[in-house]
Design a protein around this motif. Sequence first.
Motif, short mmCIF file in Angstrom:
data_model
loop_
_atom_site.label_atom_id
_atom_site.label_comp_id
_atom_site.label_asym_id
_atom_site.label_seq_id
_atom_site.Cartn_x
_atom_site.Cartn_y
_atom_site.Cartn_z
N GLN A 13 35.89 23.84 39.60
CA GLN A 13 34.91 22.76 39.67
C GLN A 13 33.49 23.28 39.92
OE1 GLN A 13 35.77 19.62 39.05
NE2 GLN A 13 37.98 20.00 38.99
N THR A 14 33.39 24.37 40.66
CA THR A 14 32.06 24.85 41.08
C THR A 14 31.73 26.26 40.60
OG1 THR A 14 32.89 25.82 43.15
CG2 THR A 14 32.29 23.46 43.18
N GLY A 15 32.74 27.03 40.22
CA GLY A 15 32.52 28.43 39.85
C GLY A 15 32.49 29.37 41.03
N GLU A 16 32.60 28.85 42.25
CA GLU A 16 32.58 29.70 43.45
C GLU A 16 33.71 30.72 43.39
OE1 GLU A 16 33.28 29.35 48.29
OE2 GLU A 16 33.34 27.57 47.01
N ARG A 17 33.40 31.97 43.74
CA ARG A 17 34.43 33.00 43.84
C ARG A 17 35.19 32.81 45.14
NH1 ARG A 17 32.03 38.82 41.72
NH2 ARG A 17 31.31 38.11 39.67
N ILE A 18 36.46 32.49 45.03
CA ILE A 18 37.26 32.23 46.23
C ILE A 18 38.33 33.30 46.43
CG2 ILE A 18 36.84 29.76 46.29
CD1 ILE A 18 39.36 29.30 44.74
N GLY A 19 38.24 34.37 45.67
CA GLY A 19 39.14 35.50 45.84
C GLY A 19 38.72 36.66 44.96
N ARG A 20 38.86 37.87 45.48
CA ARG A 20 38.54 39.06 44.70
C ARG A 20 39.44 40.19 45.16
NH1 ARG A 20 35.67 43.82 44.67
NH2 ARG A 20 34.44 44.30 42.78
N ARG A 21 40.00 40.93 44.22
CA ARG A 21 40.86 42.05 44.57
C ARG A 21 40.81 43.09 43.46
NH1 ARG A 21 44.83 42.32 48.69
NH2 ARG A 21 45.11 44.55 49.01
N ARG A 22 40.68 44.34 43.82
CA ARG A 22 40.71 45.42 42.84
C ARG A 22 42.11 46.03 42.81
NH1 ARG A 22 37.41 48.80 40.01
NH2 ARG A 22 35.53 47.91 40.91
N ILE A 23 42.64 46.17 41.60
CA ILE A 23 43.93 46.83 41.41
C ILE A 23 43.62 48.27 41.04
CG2 ILE A 23 46.08 46.83 40.11
CD1 ILE A 23 45.43 43.81 39.55
N THR A 24 43.91 49.19 41.92
CA THR A 24 43.47 50.58 41.75
C THR A 24 44.38 51.37 40.83
OG1 THR A 24 44.64 51.20 43.78
CG2 THR A 24 42.32 50.60 43.99
N GLU A 25 45.64 50.97 40.71
CA GLU A 25 46.56 51.67 39.81
C GLU A 25 46.42 51.10 38.40
OE1 GLU A 25 47.38 50.02 42.50
OE2 GLU A 25 48.72 51.16 43.82
N SER A 76 47.33 48.41 30.10
CA SER A 76 47.84 49.06 28.90
C SER A 76 48.59 50.35 29.22
CB SER A 76 46.69 49.37 27.93
OG SER A 76 46.03 48.19 27.54
N SER A 77 48.28 50.96 30.36
CA SER A 77 48.90 52.22 30.74
C SER A 77 50.33 52.07 31.26
CB SER A 77 48.05 52.92 31.80
OG SER A 77 47.88 52.08 32.93
N GLY A 78 50.82 50.83 31.40
CA GLY A 78 52.20 50.63 31.81
C GLY A 78 52.39 50.03 33.18
N VAL A 79 51.29 49.79 33.90
CA VAL A 79 51.36 49.22 35.25
C VAL A 79 51.28 47.70 35.17
CG1 VAL A 79 49.98 48.91 37.34
CG2 VAL A 79 50.55 51.20 36.55
N ILE A 80 52.08 47.01 35.98
CA ILE A 80 51.96 45.56 36.15
C ILE A 80 51.89 45.26 37.65
CG2 ILE A 80 52.98 43.29 35.80
CD1 ILE A 80 54.34 44.33 33.33
N ALA A 81 50.78 44.65 38.07
CA ALA A 81 50.64 44.21 39.45
C ALA A 81 51.14 42.78 39.57
CB ALA A 81 49.19 44.30 39.89
N VAL A 82 51.87 42.51 40.65
CA VAL A 82 52.36 41.16 40.93
C VAL A 82 51.58 40.64 42.13
CG1 VAL A 82 54.37 39.73 41.42
CG2 VAL A 82 54.63 41.85 40.09
N VAL A 83 50.88 39.52 41.94
CA VAL A 83 49.97 38.99 42.95
C VAL A 83 50.48 37.65 43.45
CG1 VAL A 83 47.60 38.24 43.40
CG2 VAL A 83 48.02 40.17 41.85
N ASP A 84 50.52 37.49 44.77
CA ASP A 84 50.88 36.21 45.40
C ASP A 84 49.63 35.34 45.40
OD1 ASP A 84 51.55 34.08 47.00
OD2 ASP A 84 52.37 35.28 48.64
N VAL A 85 49.58 34.35 44.52
CA VAL A 85 48.35 33.57 44.38
C VAL A 85 48.13 32.61 45.53
CG1 VAL A 85 48.41 33.75 41.87
CG2 VAL A 85 49.49 31.79 42.98
N ASP A 86 49.17 32.33 46.32
CA ASP A 86 49.02 31.40 47.44
C ASP A 86 48.61 32.09 48.73
OD1 ASP A 86 49.77 29.18 45.88
OD2 ASP A 86 51.89 29.64 46.17
N ALA A 87 48.67 33.40 48.76
CA ALA A 87 48.33 34.14 49.98
C ALA A 87 46.82 34.36 50.06
CB ALA A 87 49.04 35.49 49.98
N PRO A 88 46.29 34.49 51.28
CA PRO A 88 44.86 34.79 51.42
C PRO A 88 44.52 36.12 50.76
CG PRO A 88 45.82 34.11 53.53
CD PRO A 88 46.96 34.34 52.58
#
Length: 453
Positions: free
Chosen positions: A360-372, A392-404
Motif C-alpha cells: 500500500q505504501t512501498g515502505e520497506r518492512i524487511g530486508r535480508r541478504r542471502i550470502t550463499e 542459478s548456482s544451485g542454492v535455494i534459501a527457505v525464508v519464514d515470511v511470518d518471522a521478524p
Amino acid sequence: MCLRCSLGVAVLAASMLQACVVEPVGEAPTTVATGEALDLVWARFRGPGGQGIREDAGLPVKWTGDSANVRWRAAIAGSGNSSPVVAGRMVFLTAAEAAGTDAEGRDQSNYIALALDLDTGTELWKTTIFTAPTERLHVNNTAAASPVTDGRSVWVYFGSHAARLDLRGKIVWLKEVDPGYRTASLYGIGTSPILLNDLLVIFQDWEGRVVVDEGWLATFDAATGEEKWRLTWEEESCCGYGTPIVWRRAGRTELIVPHSGEVVSYDPQTGERLWDYWHGGWQVVAGALVQGEDMLCTLSGAHRRRTSSCIRLTTDEAGETAVEELWLTKWSPEVSAPIWYRDRVFGVTDGGVLIAHDPQTGERIGRRRITEGRRFRAALVAGDGKLYVAASSGVIAVVDVDAPKLRILSVNSLGDGWNGATPAIADGALLVRRETSLFCIDGKSQPAPAGAG
C-alpha cells in the motif's frame, strides 16, 4: 515506450517441419487412457494465475542431493531453463539438445517436450517437436519457455514455433509463429505461453541484432493453432521479457502484458488496449502481480532503469479505467520475478538482497541478504508460509515470511550444474530443475534446520 503498433486478424501459414515422436516408455495415468482431464496443479509458468503461490501443507525446509526427502532425481535430456508444469500425476518440461550440423556447417538443435511421472520421475514420453539451426542465445538461456496445460493437452513454444501435444506426446499441430526469430535473435525468448479459455496467448518482444527491435502479441485458437489477432511493433529502446497474466476484474477479463517501460491491459478477444501505466522500468523481465480486483504491482528493470511500484485501479460503468499510483521507487530486482505473499511484496536482486515492501505504501518492512549462492534469477515461489529464493548456482534459501526480519530457515544446495529455472510446487513437494536433472523434494523425513537465520 516508442511503439508503432498495427492490429490485424490473420492466419499464419503453417510451417510443418518434420517431427519425431517417441512412443511412451512408462505407464500412462488412468485419466489419460479414459480421456478425463487431469487436475491442474501447477499448469503454467509460476503456477496458479502466474503468481508463484501454492499453499501445499508441509513443504520442504531442508535437503541435500541425497536427503531422505528427495523423492526422486530424474536425468533430463538436453538443456533448458524452462520450469516444469504439473497436471494430475504428470510433469511436463521443454528442452533443447544438440543435433549436429547442417549442410552449411550451422549448429542444429532438436527442440523437445517430455513428460515424467510425478510419483517416480519415470520418463513417460519424449517428443522432438522440430529440428532447426540453433538461435543465438544469452549465455544463461536455452529452452526458456515453460509449457502450459489444460489437463487434456500440452502447448509448448520455442520462439519460432509453437505446438500442441496430447497427453501421450503426439503432436496435434505445429505452427511457425515468428519466421524472423531464429536469424535475428540476440538473447533468445524469455516469455512462456499462457491459456485463456480456448485461446493460446504468446508475447514475444525480442532484442535483435539490429538497431530497431521487434515485438508482437498474438492469440491462437488453442485447438487448431489458427491465429486470431496479432499486434506488432518496433522500438528503439529494447524490450520486455515477462510472461503475461490473465486478470478478471470489473466484470471483464483482461490480459496484462509487461512491456518495457509500461504495463498494459488488453482485451483478449480483440487486442484493444484497455489501459496502461508507465513505470519507466526498462527491459522488464518479470510479469505483474495482482491482488483482488484493484491492486497491481510491478518490480523489474535493467541498466540503471529499474523500478518498483504499485497502483490501484478503478473502472466506471462505461468501462473507463483510472490508474492511481500508490508508490514508485528506483530499487528493483534485475531478473527474478517478485511475489505478493501474505500482505507483502517480495523481490530479490541478482546479488541476493531480499526486500519486503508494504504494497500500500512501498515502505520497506524487511530486508535480508542471502550470502550463499550466485545470481538469484529464478522467480520467487511460496507456500506453507515459506518463501523459496533460488540462485542459478544451485542454492535455494527457505525464508519464514511470518518471522521478524525475514528469518532464513535453511540454505540448501543441490549442485548439479548451473540453471536459473524457477521451481514448481506440487503434491507437497518442490520440483527443482538443474542442468541435467529434475529433483522432486518433499517435506517428509527432512532434517531439522540448523539454527535460526
